[in-house]
Scaffold this motif. Sequence first.
Motif, PDB file in Angstrom:
ATOM      1  N   LYS A  41       0.807  -1.273   0.136  1.00 40.54           N
ATOM      2  CA  LYS A  41      -0.057  -0.083   0.028  1.00 40.54           C
ATOM      3  C   LYS A  41       0.926   1.073  -0.189  1.00 40.54           C
ATOM      4  CE  LYS A  41      -3.660  -2.191   0.427  1.00 40.54           C
ATOM      5  NZ  LYS A  41      -4.518  -2.308  -0.763  1.00 40.54           N
ATOM      6  N   PRO A  42       0.535   2.286  -0.594  1.00 40.71           N
ATOM      7  CA  PRO A  42       1.178   3.437  -0.724  1.00 40.71           C
ATOM      8  C   PRO A  42       1.326   4.189   0.882  1.00 40.71           C
ATOM      9  CG  PRO A  42      -0.846   4.189  -1.714  1.00 40.71           C
ATOM     10  CD  PRO A  42      -0.873   2.672  -1.120  1.00 40.71           C
ATOM     11  N   CYS A  43       2.511   4.810   1.082  1.00 41.34           N
ATOM     12  CA  CYS A  43       2.696   5.683   2.293  1.00 41.34           C
ATOM     13  C   CYS A  43       1.845   6.750   2.241  1.00 41.34           C
ATOM     14  CB  CYS A  43       4.293   5.964   2.284  1.00 41.34           C
ATOM     15  SG  CYS A  43       5.368   4.639   2.721  1.00 41.34           S
ATOM     16  N   ARG A  44       1.437   7.403   3.277  1.00 39.07           N
ATOM     17  CA  ARG A  44       0.662   8.262   3.498  1.00 39.07           C
ATOM     18  C   ARG A  44       1.354   9.559   4.221  1.00 39.07           C
ATOM     19  NH1 ARG A  44      -4.771   7.888   1.953  1.00 39.07           N
ATOM     20  NH2 ARG A  44      -5.160   5.744   1.470  1.00 39.07           N
ATOM     21  N   ILE A  45       0.979  10.622   4.268  1.00 40.59           N
ATOM     22  CA  ILE A  45       1.331  11.861   5.131  1.00 40.59           C
ATOM     23  C   ILE A  45       0.718  11.615   6.535  1.00 40.59           C
ATOM     24  CG2 ILE A  45       1.573  14.226   5.815  1.00 40.59           C
ATOM     25  CD1 ILE A  45       1.968  14.577   2.524  1.00 40.59           C
ATOM     26  N   PRO A  46       1.430  11.329   7.486  1.00 40.92           N
ATOM     27  CA  PRO A  46       0.496  10.887   9.000  1.00 40.92           C
ATOM     28  C   PRO A  46      -0.481  12.024   9.317  1.00 40.92           C
ATOM     29  CG  PRO A  46       2.880  10.364   9.023  1.00 40.92           C
ATOM     30  CD  PRO A  46       2.932  11.017   7.759  1.00 40.92           C
ATOM     31  N   SER A  47       0.109  13.095   8.998  1.00 39.19           N
ATOM     32  CA  SER A  47      -0.928  14.182   9.828  1.00 39.19           C
ATOM     33  C   SER A  47      -2.050  14.519   8.907  1.00 39.19           C
ATOM     34  CB  SER A  47       0.104  15.633   9.960  1.00 39.19           C
ATOM     35  OG  SER A  47       0.325  16.191   8.582  1.00 39.19           O
ATOM     36  N   ARG A  48      -2.193  14.417   7.588  1.00 40.68           N
ATOM     37  CA  ARG A  48      -3.312  14.409   6.797  1.00 40.68           C
ATOM     38  C   ARG A  48      -3.975  13.319   5.940  1.00 40.68           C
ATOM     39  NH1 ARG A  48      -0.535  19.281   3.260  1.00 40.68           N
ATOM     40  NH2 ARG A  48       0.518  17.413   2.645  1.00 40.68           N
ATOM     41  N   GLY A  49      -3.044  12.366   6.112  1.00 40.12           N
ATOM     42  CA  GLY A  49      -3.487  11.010   5.456  1.00 40.12           C
ATOM     43  C   GLY A  49      -3.570  11.094   3.733  1.00 40.12           C
ATOM     44  N   VAL A  50      -2.735  12.082   3.275  1.00 41.95           N
ATOM     45  CA  VAL A  50      -2.631  12.052   1.905  1.00 41.95           C
ATOM     46  C   VAL A  50      -1.650  11.153   1.516  1.00 41.95           C
ATOM     47  CG1 VAL A  50      -1.967  13.835  -0.114  1.00 41.95           C
ATOM     48  CG2 VAL A  50      -3.073  14.747   2.283  1.00 41.95           C
ATOM     49  N   VAL A  51      -2.139  10.381   0.229  1.00 35.39           N
ATOM     50  CA  VAL A  51      -1.132   9.383  -0.204  1.00 35.39           C
ATOM     51  C   VAL A  51      -0.076  10.198  -0.957  1.00 35.39           C
ATOM     52  CG1 VAL A  51      -1.109   7.569  -2.120  1.00 35.39           C
ATOM     53  CG2 VAL A  51      -3.309   7.953  -0.597  1.00 35.39           C
ATOM     54  N   MET A  52       1.121   9.480  -0.662  1.00 32.00           N
ATOM     55  CA  MET A  52       2.402   9.810  -1.425  1.00 32.00           C
ATOM     56  C   MET A  52       2.600   9.242  -2.731  1.00 32.00           C
ATOM     57  SD  MET A  52       4.714  10.282   2.367  1.00 32.00           S
ATOM     58  CE  MET A  52       6.070  10.632   1.190  1.00 32.00           C
ATOM     59  N   ALA A  53       3.528   9.828  -3.685  1.00 29.59           N
ATOM     60  CA  ALA A  53       3.950   9.166  -4.675  1.00 29.59           C
ATOM     61  C   ALA A  53       5.141   8.390  -4.347  1.00 29.59           C
ATOM     62  CB  ALA A  53       4.234  10.023  -5.746  1.00 29.59           C
ATOM     63  N   GLN A  54       6.071   8.712  -3.522  1.00 27.76           N
ATOM     64  CA  GLN A  54       7.444   8.108  -2.927  1.00 27.76           C
ATOM     65  C   GLN A  54       6.908   7.303  -1.652  1.00 27.76           C
ATOM     66  OE1 GLN A  54       7.091  11.610  -3.099  1.00 27.76           O
ATOM     67  NE2 GLN A  54       7.930  11.759  -5.176  1.00 27.76           N
ATOM     68  N   VAL A  55       8.000   6.442  -1.206  1.00 28.02           N
ATOM     69  CA  VAL A  55       7.942   5.875  -0.060  1.00 28.02           C
ATOM     70  C   VAL A  55       8.852   6.564   0.846  1.00 28.02           C
ATOM     71  CG1 VAL A  55       7.187   3.561  -1.101  1.00 28.02           C
ATOM     72  CG2 VAL A  55       9.739   4.160  -0.603  1.00 28.02           C
ATOM     73  N   HIS A  56       8.469   6.451   2.121  1.00 30.79           N
ATOM     74  CA  HIS A  56       9.064   7.090   3.419  1.00 30.79           C
ATOM     75  C   HIS A  56      10.466   6.234   3.253  1.00 30.79           C
ATOM     76  CE1 HIS A  56       5.225   8.232   5.036  1.00 30.79           C
ATOM     77  NE2 HIS A  56       5.944   9.275   5.052  1.00 30.79           N
ATOM     78  N   GLN A  57      11.526   7.275   3.923  1.00 27.49           N
ATOM     79  CA  GLN A  57      12.904   6.823   3.958  1.00 27.49           C
ATOM     80  C   GLN A  57      12.942   5.635   5.102  1.00 27.49           C
ATOM     81  OE1 GLN A  57      15.537   7.456   2.006  1.00 27.49           O
ATOM     82  NE2 GLN A  57      16.725   5.928   2.973  1.00 27.49           N
ATOM     83  N   GLN A  58      12.078   5.883   5.904  1.00 25.35           N
ATOM     84  CA  GLN A  58      11.935   4.782   7.094  1.00 25.35           C
ATOM     85  C   GLN A  58      11.649   3.325   6.321  1.00 25.35           C
ATOM     86  OE1 GLN A  58      11.011   7.766   7.207  1.00 25.35           O
ATOM     87  NE2 GLN A  58      11.109   8.781   9.234  1.00 25.35           N
ATOM     88  N   ARG A  59      10.895   3.376   5.296  1.00 31.46           N
ATOM     89  CA  ARG A  59      10.488   2.158   4.890  1.00 31.46           C
ATOM     90  C   ARG A  59      11.551   1.381   4.112  1.00 31.46           C
ATOM     91  NH1 ARG A  59       4.490   1.737   1.918  1.00 31.46           N
ATOM     92  NH2 ARG A  59       4.072  -0.269   2.212  1.00 31.46           N
ATOM     93  N   ILE A  60      12.260   2.479   3.271  1.00 32.41           N
ATOM     94  CA  ILE A  60      13.371   1.874   2.639  1.00 32.41           C
ATOM     95  C   ILE A  60      14.358   0.996   3.493  1.00 32.41           C
ATOM     96  CG2 ILE A  60      15.201   2.430   1.047  1.00 32.41           C
ATOM     97  CD1 ILE A  60      13.156   4.710  -0.054  1.00 32.41           C
ATOM     98  N   ALA A  61      14.656   1.637   4.629  1.00 27.61           N
ATOM     99  CA  ALA A  61      15.576   1.353   5.656  1.00 27.61           C
ATOM    100  C   ALA A  61      15.053   0.128   6.455  1.00 27.61           C
ATOM    101  CB  ALA A  61      15.871   2.566   6.771  1.00 27.61           C
ATOM    102  N   ALA A  62      13.900   0.004   6.558  1.00 26.51           N
ATOM    103  CA  ALA A  62      13.201  -1.326   7.025  1.00 26.51           C
ATOM    104  C   ALA A  62      13.350  -2.477   6.298  1.00 26.51           C
ATOM    105  CB  ALA A  62      11.816  -1.065   7.408  1.00 26.51           C
ATOM    106  N   ARG A  63      13.129  -2.170   4.863  1.00 27.35           N
ATOM    107  CA  ARG A  63      13.632  -3.332   3.893  1.00 27.35           C
ATOM    108  C   ARG A  63      14.662  -3.598   3.758  1.00 27.35           C
ATOM    109  NH1 ARG A  63      15.586  -2.760  -1.257  1.00 27.35           N
ATOM    110  NH2 ARG A  63      15.236  -4.625  -2.673  1.00 27.35           N
ATOM    111  N   ALA A  64      15.640  -2.633   3.680  1.00 24.31           N
ATOM    112  CA  ALA A  64      17.294  -3.163   3.868  1.00 24.31           C
ATOM    113  C   ALA A  64      17.745  -3.975   4.946  1.00 24.31           C
ATOM    114  CB  ALA A  64      17.853  -2.012   3.671  1.00 24.31           C
ATOM    115  N   ARG A  65      16.943  -3.345   6.175  1.00 22.78           N
ATOM    116  CA  ARG A  65      17.310  -4.262   7.230  1.00 22.78           C
ATOM    117  C   ARG A  65      16.861  -5.596   7.409  1.00 22.78           C
ATOM    118  NH1 ARG A  65      14.136  -1.655  10.448  1.00 22.78           N
ATOM    119  NH2 ARG A  65      15.430   0.496  10.357  1.00 22.78           N
ATOM    120  N   THR A  66      15.767  -5.801   6.999  1.00 26.68           N
ATOM    121  CA  THR A  66      14.899  -6.988   6.669  1.00 26.68           C
ATOM    122  C   THR A  66      15.747  -8.090   5.739  1.00 26.68           C
ATOM    123  OG1 THR A  66      12.948  -6.098   7.202  1.00 26.68           O
ATOM    124  CG2 THR A  66      12.924  -8.166   6.585  1.00 26.68           C
TER     125      THR A  66
END
Length: 106
Positions: A41-66
């Motif tokens: 599912k796409p990432c969202r801006i937590p404060s507004r719930g708006v769907v983002m075109a990119q993924v959060h850096q934390q998600r990219i780091a979590a994938r690399a860590r996994t």
Amino acid sequence: MTTSRYGQPAPMPDSIRHFMRAGQHPARATACPHCGAAPHKPCRIPSRGVVMAQVHQQRIAARARTIACCPTCTVEPTIPCHTNGRALENGSVHAARYTEADRSAA
């Protein structure tokens, strides 16, 4: 009662389904620790719930860590990167681990 126009999707192994999702960042296969978006599912801006075109850096780091070992600090997958025995801030990973994750996924 709700009906679906196309019914159930064809059965397909998750490993094949992942590669059939053209145009998506490979990190979307994992859940986002920043905004809580579910896998694929796409990432969202937590404060507004708006769907983002990119993924959060934390998600990219979590994938690399996994999925990748870190050549810099020599840790196995799922273990956080560290410097001098201390984990990196905010779950960050070394740049070499991103490269290793991209290499292992290809």
